[in-house]
Design an enzyme around this catalytic site. Structure first.
Site, PDB file in Angstrom:
ATOM      1  N   ALA A 216      36.420  42.252  35.217  1.00 13.67           N
ATOM      2  CA  ALA A 216      37.402  42.818  36.136  1.00 13.67           C
ATOM      3  C   ALA A 216      38.150  43.948  35.438  1.00 13.67           C
ATOM      4  O   ALA A 216      38.089  44.102  34.214  1.00 13.67           O
ATOM      5  CB  ALA A 216      38.370  41.739  36.589  1.00 13.67           C
TER       6      ALA A 216
ATOM      7  N   GLU B 283      37.724  34.834  30.484  1.00 13.96           N
ATOM      8  CA  GLU B 283      39.051  34.886  31.109  1.00 13.96           C
ATOM      9  C   GLU B 283      40.101  34.048  30.379  1.00 13.96           C
ATOM     10  O   GLU B 283      41.290  34.394  30.377  1.00 13.96           O
ATOM     11  CB  GLU B 283      38.958  34.418  32.572  1.00 13.96           C
ATOM     12  CG  GLU B 283      38.231  35.367  33.500  1.00 13.96           C
ATOM     13  CD  GLU B 283      36.739  35.119  33.586  1.00 13.96           C
ATOM     14  OE1 GLU B 283      36.112  35.631  34.534  1.00 13.96           O
ATOM     15  OE2 GLU B 283      36.193  34.407  32.709  1.00 13.96           O
TER      16      GLU B 283
ATOM     17  N   GLU C  64      30.010  36.746  37.124  1.00  8.23           N
ATOM     18  CA  GLU C  64      30.110  36.124  38.447  1.00  8.23           C
ATOM     19  C   GLU C  64      29.324  36.910  39.494  1.00  8.23           C
ATOM     20  O   GLU C  64      28.670  36.321  40.362  1.00  8.23           O
ATOM     21  CB  GLU C  64      31.584  36.012  38.849  1.00  8.23           C
ATOM     22  CG  GLU C  64      32.329  34.979  38.018  1.00  8.23           C
ATOM     23  CD  GLU C  64      33.833  35.007  38.209  1.00  8.23           C
ATOM     24  OE1 GLU C  64      34.446  33.942  38.235  1.00  8.23           O
ATOM     25  OE2 GLU C  64      34.404  36.120  38.318  1.00  8.23           O
TER      26      GLU C  64
END
Length: 263
Positions: free
Chosen positions: A71, A137, A117
């Site tokens: 991300a 994460e 993901e």
């Protein structure tokens, strides 16, 4: 659907090979990090190909040597819980997960966090031997939020999943392939070519049969065995009334190549 400009964050190409749609993330300067705009454009591209009768398989990849490095962490810095809820990013992931056509991820370089993901939302993962997967994460005080715990669990099991998500360690592609996360390995730089070849092979097969096979596998995975077998049996029976079934059998008997129309 036409090709987008190379300046676009997501480059979409219709039919780089016959009946195959290609979607490429184009943020190489940040390892193709997935910000909100990229997720929106990815979902729009996959949705467009899902509705295009000429497209029978979809390939997702990243430009510049990486699939997606995660991300966009800088975008997280000032976001609170309400902000994340209001973004409703699961809508964009769902478009890929629920695509009725086969989706193939071609992975080079890093597929980390949201990138891992994203790859796991595909039906087939083709990875270069030098590629790296991971869900790091936890190192940011966070956790995977788009399937990184649940899809990884279903792919490689509880013990390997917890080792990876609790440590945030990297996962080399060769280990991922042995564990069952990666479908097939290629030499460095060849993942996209191999993914397109697989997509083209699938695209030449009867679309309704392909769709029913995918549906049976995806929806049967978490169902009780008896329920999943019923789903498989009903799909099998439905295909007997298709023109493609008649064409496939006729071609087999006549010793010629079939021509499937998706009817």
């Amino acid at each position: 659907m036409s090709s987008a400009s190379d300046q676009s964050l997501v480059v979409v190409e219709s039919r780089p090979v016959e009946n195959v749609g290609l979607v490429e993330i184009n943020r190489p300067e940040v390892r193709n990090a997935l910000n909100l705009e990229v997720r929106e454009k990815l979902a729009a591209a996959v949705a467009g190909f899902s509705e295009d009768p000429e497209i029978r398989a979809i390939v997702i990849t990243g430009r510049g040597g990486n699939f997606a490095g995660g991300a966009d962490i800088k975008a997280f810095e000032k976001l609170g819980s309400a902000d994340m809820l209001l973004q409703r990013t699961h809508r964009y992931w769902d478009v890929i997960a629920k695509c009725p056509k086969p989706v193939i991820a071609a992975v080079e370089g890093f597929a980390l966090g949201g990138g891992c993901e994203l790859a796991m939302h595909a039906d087939i993962i083709v990875a270069a031997r030098t590629a790296t997967f991971g869900q790091p994460e936890v190192k940011l005080g966070l956790m995977p939020g788009a399937g990184g715990t649940q899809r990884l669990l279903r792919a490689i099991g509880k013990y390997k999943t917890l080792m990876l998500v609790l440590t945030g360690d990297m996962f080399p592609a060769e280990d991922a392939e042995r564990a069952g996360l990666v479908s097939t390995l290629t030499d460095e730089g060849q993942a996209l070519q191999q993914a397109l070849q697989i997509a083209q092979k699938i695209s030449r097969l009867p679309p309704l049969a392909v769709e029913q096979i995918k549906e049976a596998v995806i929806h049967g995975e978490d169902a009780p065995l008896e329920t999943a077998l019923r789903l498989e049996r009903k799909a099998f029976q439905l295909l007997f009334d298709t023109a493609d079934k008649r064409e496939g059998i006729a071609a087999f008997i006549e010793k010629r190549k079939p021509s499937f129309k998706g009817r």
